[in-house]
Motif scaffolding. Structure first.
Motif, PDB file in Angstrom:
ATOM      1  N   VAL A  31      43.070  -6.524  10.326  1.00 21.84           N
ATOM      2  CA  VAL A  31      43.055  -7.976  10.128  1.00 21.84           C
ATOM      3  C   VAL A  31      44.036  -8.383   9.038  1.00 21.84           C
ATOM      4  O   VAL A  31      44.735  -9.405   9.160  1.00 21.84           O
ATOM      5  N   LEU A  32      44.135  -7.594   7.980  1.00 23.09           N
ATOM      6  CA  LEU A  32      45.092  -7.904   6.909  1.00 23.09           C
ATOM      7  C   LEU A  32      46.529  -7.824   7.419  1.00 23.09           C
ATOM      8  O   LEU A  32      47.366  -8.674   7.085  1.00 23.09           O
ATOM      9  N   ASP A  33      46.812  -6.811   8.230  1.00 23.72           N
ATOM     10  CA  ASP A  33      48.154  -6.704   8.820  1.00 23.72           C
ATOM     11  C   ASP A  33      48.434  -7.900   9.723  1.00 23.72           C
ATOM     12  O   ASP A  33      49.542  -8.456   9.714  1.00 23.72           O
ATOM     13  N   GLN A  34      47.434  -8.309  10.504  1.00 27.87           N
ATOM     14  CA  GLN A  34      47.593  -9.471  11.388  1.00 27.87           C
ATOM     15  C   GLN A  34      47.810 -10.738  10.571  1.00 27.87           C
ATOM     16  O   GLN A  34      48.623 -11.594  10.938  1.00 27.87           O
ATOM     17  N   ALA A  35      47.102 -10.843   9.457  1.00 30.93           N
ATOM     18  CA  ALA A  35      47.239 -12.027   8.609  1.00 30.93           C
ATOM     19  C   ALA A  35      48.656 -12.135   8.035  1.00 30.93           C
ATOM     20  O   ALA A  35      49.235 -13.224   7.970  1.00 30.93           O
ATOM     21  N   ARG A  36      49.243 -10.984   7.632  1.00 32.78           N
ATOM     22  CA  ARG A  36      50.608 -11.009   7.102  1.00 32.78           C
ATOM     23  C   ARG A  36      51.607 -11.350   8.193  1.00 32.78           C
ATOM     24  O   ARG A  36      52.513 -12.166   7.986  1.00 32.78           O
ATOM     25  N   THR A  37      51.444 -10.721   9.358  1.00 32.66           N
ATOM     26  CA  THR A  37      52.396 -10.920  10.453  1.00 32.66           C
ATOM     27  C   THR A  37      52.373 -12.357  10.953  1.00 32.66           C
ATOM     28  O   THR A  37      53.422 -12.960  11.215  1.00 32.66           O
ATOM     29  N   GLU A  38      51.174 -12.908  11.099  1.00 34.12           N
ATOM     30  CA  GLU A  38      51.023 -14.245  11.682  1.00 34.12           C
ATOM     31  C   GLU A  38      50.911 -15.331  10.620  1.00 34.12           C
ATOM     32  O   GLU A  38      50.689 -16.488  10.966  1.00 34.12           O
ATOM     33  N   ARG A  39      51.055 -14.935   9.343  1.00 31.63           N
ATOM     34  CA  ARG A  39      50.962 -15.900   8.239  1.00 31.63           C
ATOM     35  C   ARG A  39      49.661 -16.712   8.310  1.00 31.63           C
ATOM     36  O   ARG A  39      49.651 -17.947   8.202  1.00 31.63           O
ATOM     37  N   MET A  40      48.568 -16.002   8.539  1.00 31.19           N
ATOM     38  CA  MET A  40      47.263 -16.649   8.627  1.00 31.19           C
ATOM     39  C   MET A  40      46.807 -17.086   7.236  1.00 31.19           C
ATOM     40  O   MET A  40      47.115 -16.443   6.229  1.00 31.19           O
ATOM     41  N   SER A  41      46.072 -18.174   7.192  1.00 30.63           N
ATOM     42  CA  SER A  41      45.484 -18.613   5.934  1.00 30.63           C
ATOM     43  C   SER A  41      44.344 -17.677   5.546  1.00 30.63           C
ATOM     44  O   SER A  41      43.844 -16.898   6.374  1.00 30.63           O
ATOM     45  N   LEU A  42      43.936 -17.739   4.290  1.00 37.85           N
ATOM     46  CA  LEU A  42      42.836 -16.904   3.820  1.00 37.85           C
ATOM     47  C   LEU A  42      41.561 -17.205   4.614  1.00 37.85           C
ATOM     48  O   LEU A  42      40.822 -16.295   5.000  1.00 37.85           O
ATOM     49  N   THR A  43      41.342 -18.486   4.878  1.00 38.03           N
ATOM     50  CA  THR A  43      40.154 -18.880   5.639  1.00 38.03           C
ATOM     51  C   THR A  43      40.185 -18.308   7.046  1.00 38.03           C
ATOM     52  O   THR A  43      39.182 -17.792   7.553  1.00 38.03           O
ATOM     53  N   ALA A  44      41.350 -18.378   7.707  1.00 35.37           N
ATOM     54  CA  ALA A  44      41.484 -17.874   9.068  1.00 35.37           C
ATOM     55  C   ALA A  44      41.287 -16.364   9.125  1.00 35.37           C
ATOM     56  O   ALA A  44      40.632 -15.837  10.038  1.00 35.37           O
ATOM     57  N   ALA A  45      41.845 -15.664   8.140  1.00 34.41           N
ATOM     58  CA  ALA A  45      41.694 -14.211   8.115  1.00 34.41           C
ATOM     59  C   ALA A  45      40.239 -13.809   7.893  1.00 34.41           C
ATOM     60  O   ALA A  45      39.722 -12.885   8.548  1.00 34.41           O
TER      61      ALA A  45
END
Length: 264
Positions: A31-45
């Motif tokens: 999930v952390l890798d996905q958050a970096r790749t997709e520029r997800m917000s903290l809430t979304a992650a």
């Protein structure tokens, strides 16, 4: 900074594991890798991480309900061929499939000769209830009577009654197919009485309601049982061709055609 981030990652995984959020802990790196790749917000992650845990928890609960239910087949209502069984009130079955009858502890009686789909429909409704999050238990009338008899001999009668009173939906199949032991009708009545106005029972039988007194050998017990079952109940009488006999006939016809084709 890199050491600090690594430590935070391990601490976060440790917190998740301590809280028994094991699926979230396992998915954390992904999930952390996905958050970096997709520029997800903290809430979304965070929402995605907890969503994984919730889905895994629901899957485990569903599997546990399925094991407890002991449904004999994976049938659903989509497997039932209403066109091939005109004796079934499809509108009634569709209404029962909404599971509204569980809300007011109503019962369902499927009455008809062998092979017309009574068990299939009861299992399909049971499967829908399991999927909806309800505790369901399937048994035959003979198995229920045997378990109650054994419990009485072993001094576990109250425990047995609590077990059968527990499920939101109890399915009792094949009532009348095999003769019940001497105390079988009484045990069945006790189970029905325990559940009366508290939870729902689906019962399948080849014995017409008017013939219960003679079939179970005790008119008083039969009348008391019917009184409780029918107080809030949908009765589905099915009078049509046997699914099993039709299947055997179709298989025989196919084999006959194959033999004729080889001969010619």
């Amino acid at each position: 900074m890199q050491v600090s981030e690594a430590r935070r990652f391990q601490q976060l995984r440790g917190h998740l594991s301590y809280l028994k959020l094991n699926d979230a802990a396992e998915a954390l790196n992904r999930v952390l890798d996905q958050a970096r790749t997709e520029r997800m917000s903290l809430t979304a992650a965070l929402e995605r991480l907890l969503e994984i845990e919730v889905e895994a928890t629901e899957a485990r609960k569903l599997a546990a309900r399925e094991r407890f239910a002991c449904l004999p087949e994976p049938w659903t209502l989509a497997d039932f061929d209403f066109a091939a069984q005109p004796g079934v009130d499809e509108k009634l079955i569709r209404d029962l499939a909404t599971l509204r009858f569980l809300d007011d502890a109503s019962n369902v009686l499927f009455v008809g000769p062998p092979g017309v789909g009574k068990t299939m429909l009861s299992v399909a409704l049971g499967r829908a209830a399991v999927d909806a999050g309800h505790r369901v238990y399937f048994t035959t009338a003979a198995e229920l009577a045997a378990k109650c008899h054994k419990a009485a001999l072993e001094g576990r009668w109250k425990t047995c009654m609590r077990f059968f009173a527990g499920p939101k939906l109890l399915i009792i199949d094949e009532l009348g197919y095999l003769p019940l032991p001497e105390d079988g009708a009484s045990a069945l009545f006790q189970v029905i009485n325990q559940r009366y106005l508290k939870s729902s029972t689906i019962l399948t039988t080849n014995v017409g309601i008017a013939d219960w007194a003679g079939a179970f050998g005790d008119a008083t017990v039969a009348a008391a049982m019917l009184d409780r079952l029918l107080h809030r109940a949908a009765v589905a009488g099915i009078d049509g061709p046997s699914y099993r006999l039709r299947g055997h006939q179709n298989q025989a016809n196919a084999m006959r055609k194959g033999v004729n084709a080889r001969v010619s």
